[in-house]
Motif scaffolding. Structure first.
Motif, PDB file in Angstrom:
ATOM      1  N   THR A 141      -8.009  18.478  41.775  1.00  0.00           N
ATOM      2  CA  THR A 141      -7.143  17.890  42.755  1.00  0.00           C
ATOM      3  C   THR A 141      -7.700  18.947  44.015  1.00  0.00           C
ATOM      4  N   VAL A 142      -7.628  18.127  45.061  1.00  0.00           N
ATOM      5  CA  VAL A 142      -8.228  18.703  46.229  1.00  0.00           C
ATOM      6  C   VAL A 142      -6.884  18.509  47.300  1.00  0.00           C
ATOM      7  N   VAL A 143      -6.669  19.457  48.153  1.00  0.00           N
ATOM      8  CA  VAL A 143      -5.545  19.248  49.155  1.00  0.00           C
ATOM      9  C   VAL A 143      -6.118  19.576  50.646  1.00  0.00           C
ATOM     10  N   ALA A 144      -5.575  18.753  51.645  1.00  0.00           N
ATOM     11  CA  ALA A 144      -5.993  19.067  53.024  1.00  0.00           C
ATOM     12  C   ALA A 144      -4.780  18.821  53.879  1.00  0.00           C
ATOM     13  N   PRO A 145      -4.473  19.418  54.758  1.00  0.00           N
ATOM     14  CA  PRO A 145      -3.342  18.943  55.876  1.00  0.00           C
ATOM     15  C   PRO A 145      -4.001  17.674  56.478  1.00  0.00           C
ATOM     16  N   THR A 146      -3.101  16.944  56.809  1.00  0.00           N
ATOM     17  CA  THR A 146      -3.349  15.395  57.468  1.00  0.00           C
ATOM     18  C   THR A 146      -2.736  15.208  58.691  1.00  0.00           C
ATOM     19  N   PRO A 147      -3.268  14.664  59.578  1.00  0.00           N
ATOM     20  CA  PRO A 147      -4.306  14.189  59.452  1.00  0.00           C
ATOM     21  C   PRO A 147      -5.502  14.860  59.704  1.00  0.00           C
ATOM     22  N   THR A 148      -6.801  14.700  59.257  1.00  0.00           N
ATOM     23  CA  THR A 148      -7.827  15.515  59.407  1.00  0.00           C
ATOM     24  C   THR A 148      -9.114  14.875  59.115  1.00  0.00           C
ATOM     25  N   PHE A 149     -10.286  15.470  58.902  1.00  0.00           N
ATOM     26  CA  PHE A 149     -11.563  14.907  58.858  1.00  0.00           C
ATOM     27  C   PHE A 149     -11.697  13.935  57.837  1.00  0.00           C
ATOM     28  N   VAL A 150     -11.865  12.819  58.122  1.00  0.00           N
ATOM     29  CA  VAL A 150     -11.824  11.578  57.338  1.00  0.00           C
ATOM     30  C   VAL A 150     -12.641  11.827  56.012  1.00  0.00           C
ATOM     31  N   MET A 151     -13.800  12.482  56.011  1.00  0.00           N
ATOM     32  CA  MET A 151     -14.720  12.453  55.092  1.00  0.00           C
ATOM     33  C   MET A 151     -13.925  13.554  53.617  1.00  0.00           C
ATOM     34  N   TYR A 152     -13.064  14.458  54.010  1.00  0.00           N
ATOM     35  CA  TYR A 152     -12.588  15.163  52.855  1.00  0.00           C
ATOM     36  C   TYR A 152     -11.966  14.121  51.767  1.00  0.00           C
ATOM     37  N   GLU A 153     -11.181  13.297  52.238  1.00  0.00           N
ATOM     38  CA  GLU A 153     -10.510  12.354  51.546  1.00  0.00           C
ATOM     39  C   GLU A 153     -11.557  11.295  51.085  1.00  0.00           C
ATOM     40  N   GLN A 154     -12.424  10.718  51.710  1.00  0.00           N
ATOM     41  CA  GLN A 154     -13.304   9.740  51.674  1.00  0.00           C
ATOM     42  C   GLN A 154     -14.415  10.080  50.312  1.00  0.00           C
ATOM     43  N   ILE A 155     -14.943  11.105  50.456  1.00  0.00           N
ATOM     44  CA  ILE A 155     -15.738  11.791  49.416  1.00  0.00           C
ATOM     45  C   ILE A 155     -15.167  12.161  48.153  1.00  0.00           C
ATOM     46  N   ALA A 156     -13.884  12.610  48.326  1.00  0.00           N
ATOM     47  CA  ALA A 156     -12.921  12.787  47.037  1.00  0.00           C
ATOM     48  C   ALA A 156     -12.655  11.802  46.372  1.00  0.00           C
ATOM     49  N   ALA A 157     -12.389  10.669  47.022  1.00  0.00           N
ATOM     50  CA  ALA A 157     -11.955   9.237  46.241  1.00  0.00           C
ATOM     51  C   ALA A 157     -13.221   8.771  45.759  1.00  0.00           C
ATOM     52  N   ILE A 158     -14.446   8.861  46.355  1.00  0.00           N
ATOM     53  CA  ILE A 158     -15.431   7.977  45.819  1.00  0.00           C
ATOM     54  C   ILE A 158     -15.916   9.038  44.680  1.00  0.00           C
ATOM     55  N   LEU A 159     -15.783  10.005  44.477  1.00  0.00           N
ATOM     56  CA  LEU A 159     -16.174  10.955  43.464  1.00  0.00           C
ATOM     57  C   LEU A 159     -15.247  11.054  42.309  1.00  0.00           C
ATOM     58  N   GLY A 160     -13.951  10.359  42.580  1.00  0.00           N
ATOM     59  CA  GLY A 160     -12.947  10.562  41.477  1.00  0.00           C
ATOM     60  C   GLY A 160     -12.206  11.582  41.421  1.00  0.00           C
ATOM     61  N   ARG A 161     -12.107  12.442  42.592  1.00  0.00           N
ATOM     62  CA  ARG A 161     -11.561  13.601  42.801  1.00  0.00           C
ATOM     63  C   ARG A 161      -9.869  13.161  43.268  1.00  0.00           C
TER      64      ARG A 161
ATOM     65  N   VAL B 234      -4.890  15.268  47.789  1.00  0.00           N
ATOM     66  CA  VAL B 234      -3.281  15.084  48.339  1.00  0.00           C
ATOM     67  C   VAL B 234      -3.427  15.476  49.706  1.00  0.00           C
ATOM     68  N   GLY B 235      -2.840  14.879  50.620  1.00  0.00           N
ATOM     69  CA  GLY B 235      -2.800  14.954  52.008  1.00  0.00           C
ATOM     70  C   GLY B 235      -1.268  15.745  52.319  1.00  0.00           C
ATOM     71  N   ILE B 236      -1.292  16.718  53.083  1.00  0.00           N
ATOM     72  CA  ILE B 236       0.063  17.205  53.381  1.00  0.00           C
ATOM     73  C   ILE B 236       0.176  17.213  54.999  1.00  0.00           C
ATOM     74  N   PRO B 237       1.254  16.460  55.496  1.00  0.00           N
ATOM     75  CA  PRO B 237       1.438  16.153  56.885  1.00  0.00           C
ATOM     76  C   PRO B 237       1.394  17.252  57.568  1.00  0.00           C
ATOM     77  N   LEU B 238       0.897  17.381  58.698  1.00  0.00           N
ATOM     78  CA  LEU B 238       1.124  18.344  59.770  1.00  0.00           C
ATOM     79  C   LEU B 238       2.433  18.004  60.347  1.00  0.00           C
ATOM     80  N   LYS B 239       2.661  19.208  61.238  1.00  0.00           N
ATOM     81  CA  LYS B 239       3.988  18.791  62.051  1.00  0.00           C
ATOM     82  C   LYS B 239       3.891  17.707  62.972  1.00  0.00           C
ATOM     83  N   GLU B 240       4.939  17.474  63.574  1.00  0.00           N
ATOM     84  CA  GLU B 240       4.711  16.528  64.758  1.00  0.00           C
ATOM     85  C   GLU B 240       3.981  16.751  65.877  1.00  0.00           C
ATOM     86  N   ASP B 241       3.822  18.128  66.215  1.00  0.00           N
ATOM     87  CA  ASP B 241       2.859  18.537  67.181  1.00  0.00           C
ATOM     88  C   ASP B 241       1.595  18.923  66.727  1.00  0.00           C
ATOM     89  N   PHE B 242       1.373  18.733  65.544  1.00  0.00           N
ATOM     90  CA  PHE B 242      -0.142  18.715  64.763  1.00  0.00           C
ATOM     91  C   PHE B 242      -0.271  20.077  64.214  1.00  0.00           C
TER      92      PHE B 242
END
Length: 355
Positions: free
Chosen positions: A105-125, A128-136
């Motif tokens: 599993t890989v984690v990142a605060p979101t929204p963020t650079f789309v390629m983290y999730e894009q590459i992970a999904a394509i490779l089958g990893r 998990v995105g963790i939302p940033l606060k309302e002020d980012f």
């Protein structure tokens, strides 16, 4: 059209290709590129450096080692820190995920650079995105909880973040670096504009990997990025890196650019100054978030107007990024790259008309 779906991985079928807008607008402010070309006085020197390249030969290991040594020296890295070269930092991010076990599993605060999730999904990893606060802002407790619950192999942190421009406080980032087990990738694509870095921390943190690129500081067309980490990481990543992934034209151009780092630093300083001026001008018209990158995220007074405003700017020959379709925290948001003073003035005038 033939049905090839049974041959294609589910993670690939479920995604759309990364979309790049075709055509060349009069003013292009959508892709966080530098608005400044190589200065005229350097172009002949650059072409001279390329003149005698043996394009009939593959790149040499000696040149790769020379480039890596130069990057390490300029960054002040210790001998036990390795460097990996990439065809853009995107390739390095892909290689990191390729090197991981398939069930991680890989984690990142979101929204963020789309390629983290894009590459992970394509490779089958699993991503998990963790939302940033309302002020980012970074939600450190939520991220720490996610790291404890999901036991990820990797945490991605864009520093500063894309598409928000947020530079997370150093104490918050360091708190995440101290979490047991997970490796942390710090993506410093916008380092020239933030002038804050975790590069020095790789020396005593064996689970930290720092990624940089030359794209944002005026060399996007080269497609060159690099990674610094403990050699335990770089030795494994070298097994994933395709042979000759950085061509001789790129490698030679990188060596040339490093010799003139002061020129690119001056351009970055000009962009930082324009960023401040553009931010103040936008504040009078829209909701705009502070940024330590070379772009600004903003939302018009009527968020539903984002698509119309984007289209009107495009009709005026000015291309910015429409992020409204992402929804969530980015609903109604647009992003503009900081251009030259003239480009920024044209954008502001066209935006006023569109509003």
């Amino acid at each position: 059209m033939a049905d090839v779906s049974r041959f294609i991985a589910a993670g690939v079928r479920a995604r759309s290709a990364y979309h790049v807008v075709a055509g060349e607008p009069a003013i292009k402010l959508d892709a966080m590129e530098s608005p400044y070309r190589l200065p005229m006085e350097l172009r002949d020197r650059w072409l001279h450096a390329l003149r005698d390249l043996a394009l009939n030969r593959y790149p040499s290991p000696e040149q790769y080692e020379r480039v890596k040594a130069r990057l390490a020296r300029d960054a002040g890295l210790a001998p036990h820190i390795g460097v990996v070269l990439g065809n853009g930092s995107d390739e390095i991010l892909q290689n990191i995920l390729l090197a991981l076990a398939s069930n991680v599993t890989v984690v990142a605060p979101t929204p963020t650079f789309v390629m983290y999730e894009q590459i992970a999904a394509i490779l089958g990893r699993r991503f998990v995105g963790i939302p940033l606060k309302e002020d980012f802002a970074l939600d450190v407790p939520a991220l720490q909880d996610a790291l404890a619950r999901h036991a990820p192999a990797l945490l991605f942190l864009a520093y500063p973040n894309n598409p928000t421009g947020t530079l997370y406080p150093m104490d918050a980032v360091r708190a995440l670096l101290d979490v047991d087990d997970a490796a942390v990738v710090i993506d410093e694509a916008y380092y020239p504009f933030a002038q804050a870095s975790l590069m020095g921390a790789v020396e005593d943190r064996p689970r930290l990997l720092v990624v940089r690129t030359l794209s944002k500081q005026g060399l996007a067309g080269l497609r060159f990025g690099w990674l610094a980490a403990d050699r335990a990481w770089t030795d494994e990543l070298e097994k994933v890196r395709l042979p000759y992934n950085v061509g001789v034209v790129t490698a030679t151009s990188v060596e040339f650019a490093l010799d003139y780092a002061d020129v690119f630093a001056d351009q970055a300083a000009r962009i930082r100054a324009e960023r401040g001026r553009l931010y103040e001008a936008l504040r009078a018209q829209v909701t705009v978030w502070p940024s330590e990158a070379n772009f600004l995220l903003f939302r018009p007074p009527v968020p539903a107007d984002a698509g119309r405003i984007h289209a009107r700017l495009k009709d005026a020959g000015i291309l910015i990024k429409n992020l409204a379709a992402a929804g969530g925290a980015l609903a109604g948001c647009l992003r503009v790259t900081v251009g030259t003073p003239a480009e920024n003035e044209a954008f502001l005038a066209a935006l006023a008309r569109a509003l």
